[in-house]
Design an enzyme around this catalytic site. Structure first.
Site, PDB file in Angstrom:
ATOM      1  N   ARG A  15       0.825  -1.207   0.000  1.00  0.00           N
ATOM      2  CA  ARG A  15       0.000   0.000   0.000  1.00  0.00           C
ATOM      3  C   ARG A  15       0.862   1.261   0.000  1.00  0.00           C
ATOM      4  O   ARG A  15       0.964   1.959  -1.003  1.00  0.00           O
ATOM      5  CB  ARG A  15      -0.944  -0.004   1.210  1.00  0.00           C
ATOM      6  CG  ARG A  15      -2.137   0.956   1.096  1.00  0.00           C
ATOM      7  CD  ARG A  15      -1.811   2.407   1.339  1.00  0.00           C
ATOM      8  NE  ARG A  15      -1.283   2.686   2.662  1.00  0.00           N
ATOM      9  CZ  ARG A  15      -0.864   3.878   3.054  1.00  0.00           C
ATOM     10  NH1 ARG A  15      -0.907   4.909   2.221  1.00  0.00           N
ATOM     11  NH2 ARG A  15      -0.363   4.056   4.264  1.00  0.00           N
ATOM     12  N   ASP A  16       1.510   1.542   1.096  1.00  0.00           N
ATOM     13  CA  ASP A  16       2.309   2.757   1.221  1.00  0.00           C
ATOM     14  C   ASP A  16       3.467   2.758   0.224  1.00  0.00           C
ATOM     15  O   ASP A  16       3.861   3.800  -0.297  1.00  0.00           O
ATOM     16  CB  ASP A  16       2.835   2.855   2.658  1.00  0.00           C
ATOM     17  CG  ASP A  16       3.355   4.246   2.995  1.00  0.00           C
ATOM     18  OD1 ASP A  16       3.219   5.153   2.164  1.00  0.00           O
ATOM     19  OD2 ASP A  16       3.904   4.412   4.098  1.00  0.00           O
ATOM     20  N   HIS A 207       7.479   4.376  12.470  1.00  0.00           N
ATOM     21  CA  HIS A 207       7.311   4.361  11.014  1.00  0.00           C
ATOM     22  C   HIS A 207       8.305   5.380  10.444  1.00  0.00           C
ATOM     23  O   HIS A 207       8.058   6.580  10.493  1.00  0.00           O
ATOM     24  CB  HIS A 207       5.869   4.754  10.662  1.00  0.00           C
ATOM     25  CG  HIS A 207       5.577   4.793   9.192  1.00  0.00           C
ATOM     26  ND1 HIS A 207       4.667   3.958   8.587  1.00  0.00           N
ATOM     27  CD2 HIS A 207       6.068   5.580   8.198  1.00  0.00           C
ATOM     28  CE1 HIS A 207       4.599   4.235   7.292  1.00  0.00           C
ATOM     29  NE2 HIS A 207       5.453   5.218   7.026  1.00  0.00           N
ATOM     30  N   HIS A 209      11.056   6.862   7.459  1.00  0.00           N
ATOM     31  CA  HIS A 209      11.567   6.954   6.095  1.00  0.00           C
ATOM     32  C   HIS A 209      13.077   7.218   6.160  1.00  0.00           C
ATOM     33  O   HIS A 209      13.594   7.658   7.180  1.00  0.00           O
ATOM     34  CB  HIS A 209      10.835   8.056   5.328  1.00  0.00           C
ATOM     35  CG  HIS A 209       9.432   7.681   4.973  1.00  0.00           C
ATOM     36  ND1 HIS A 209       8.963   7.691   3.682  1.00  0.00           N
ATOM     37  CD2 HIS A 209       8.387   7.275   5.741  1.00  0.00           C
ATOM     38  CE1 HIS A 209       7.692   7.307   3.669  1.00  0.00           C
ATOM     39  NE2 HIS A 209       7.320   7.061   4.902  1.00  0.00           N
ATOM     40  N   CYS A 240       6.274  10.057  -0.560  1.00  0.00           N
ATOM     41  CA  CYS A 240       5.074  10.820  -0.243  1.00  0.00           C
ATOM     42  C   CYS A 240       4.856  11.871  -1.325  1.00  0.00           C
ATOM     43  O   CYS A 240       5.749  12.696  -1.560  1.00  0.00           O
ATOM     44  CB  CYS A 240       5.202  11.491   1.121  1.00  0.00           C
ATOM     45  SG  CYS A 240       3.750  12.465   1.563  1.00  0.00           S
ATOM     46  N   ASN A 249      10.156   4.267   2.518  1.00  0.00           N
ATOM     47  CA  ASN A 249      10.174   3.754   3.881  1.00  0.00           C
ATOM     48  C   ASN A 249      11.457   2.964   4.110  1.00  0.00           C
ATOM     49  O   ASN A 249      12.107   2.505   3.166  1.00  0.00           O
ATOM     50  CB  ASN A 249       8.985   2.809   4.101  1.00  0.00           C
ATOM     51  CG  ASN A 249       7.653   3.489   3.939  1.00  0.00           C
ATOM     52  OD1 ASN A 249       7.122   4.046   4.882  1.00  0.00           O
ATOM     53  ND2 ASN A 249       7.092   3.429   2.735  1.00  0.00           N
TER      54      ASN A 249
END
Length: 302
Positions: A15-16, A207, A209, A240, A249
């Protein structure tokens, strides 16, 4: 130094990781990626999102992807649902968990979802209620907890404020996200401490990056604080659209390599994980962003 004996990783690559890819990735490839990830031992997989295809066309096949997955017992499949309409659409796919997200930066909230932080929480509140009434677990992600592309450094007080709002509407677990990868260990520590005013350690995850190569260092400081849950993305996929210059990530392979090297259990087969990263990287025609994956894959080919 007291470290957790076991760490849980939430794989956000499908997803991300893929949402910002300009070329559409077919549902069959996404499904195969999920299958490879769960075969490698991932028990928490963020599969897709139920957002308007106008804004995120990459996720327009969400129902097809969810329907095509061969679900394994003990694996939790989550989807992102930014509003009630998205949640209602997601219900047909029977997710085990839904994800809502807010920003610690007012400017980022406006750029990302066109509303203030307070307005975003008002939007999420009925989603959280509906999900919990349906017996679906609710995870929240707090974006820009240490830095914002528009506001610069984010004070811990802003994280404190957002975490309190999320707790207030019934979010059960929250992720402390360095969305643009500008965090360093001390900044991350302060953001986590602010979050712990509202959420227990067992209900908090990191979370990170890797824009400035700090993601593993930030992971380590969290481990030292007792944090034992982290979001990661296979092959370092991600980025993003509202944060120019931010890279992907932290790579799942790199985190697993770090954890196994520290004697911390993950339940993940690193070789199979590297193969999953290579699979999606080959499809996207680009090198994997995983340092560990590249090194070990090269060794295996030698």
């Amino acid at each position: 130094m007291s470290l957790p004996k076991r760490v849980k990783l939430v794989e956000v690559g499908p997803r991300d990781g893929l949402q910002n890819e300009k070329s559409l990735v077919p549902a069959a490839v996404k499904i195969e990626l999920v299958h490879r990830l769960q075969a490698a031992g991932l028990k928490e997989i963020e599969v897709t999102s139920f957002v308007s295809p106008k804004w995120v066309p990459q996720m327009a096949d969400n129902l097809d992807v969810m329907a095509g997955i061969n679900r394994l017992p003990g694996v939790r499949y989550s989807v992102l649902t930014p509003n009630l309409k998205g949640f209602e659409a997601a219900l047909a796919s029977k997710p085990d968990e839904i994800v809502v997200f807010g920003a610690a930066s007012e400017a980022f909230s406006q750029k990302n979802i066109n509303c203030s932080i307070a307005e975003s929480i008002e939007r999420f509140a009925p989603v959280v209620v509906a999900a919990r009434d349906a017996g679906i677990y609710v995870r929240g992600v707090m974006s820009c907890t240490v830095g914002c592309p528009y506001e610069g450094d984010i004070a811990p007080e802003r994280v404190d404020y957002l975490a309190g709002l999320m707790k207030g509407i019934g979010v059960q677990h929250v992720g402390v996200a360095d969305t643009i990868g500008v965090g360093t260990p001390l900044k991350v520590q302060r953001a986590v401490e602010a979050t712990l005013k509202h959420f227990d350690l067992k209900d908090l995850s990191g979370h990170f990056h890797d824009t400035y190569g700090q993601a593993l260092a930030n992971t380590l400081i969290c481990l030292q604080m007792g944090v034992w849950q982290f979001d990661t993305s296979v092959a370092g996929l991600g980025g993003c659209p509202y944060a120019k210059g931010a890279t992907g990530n932290v790579a799942t392979e790199d985190v697993v390599y770090l954890l196994h090297g520290m004697g911390i259990e993950t339940g993940i087969d690193l070789d199979l994980l590297i193969d999953a990263g290579q699979f999606i990287s080959d499809f996207l025609h680009r090198p994997t962003n995983s340092r560990a994956g590249k090194a070990l894959f090269t060794q295996r080919q030698a």
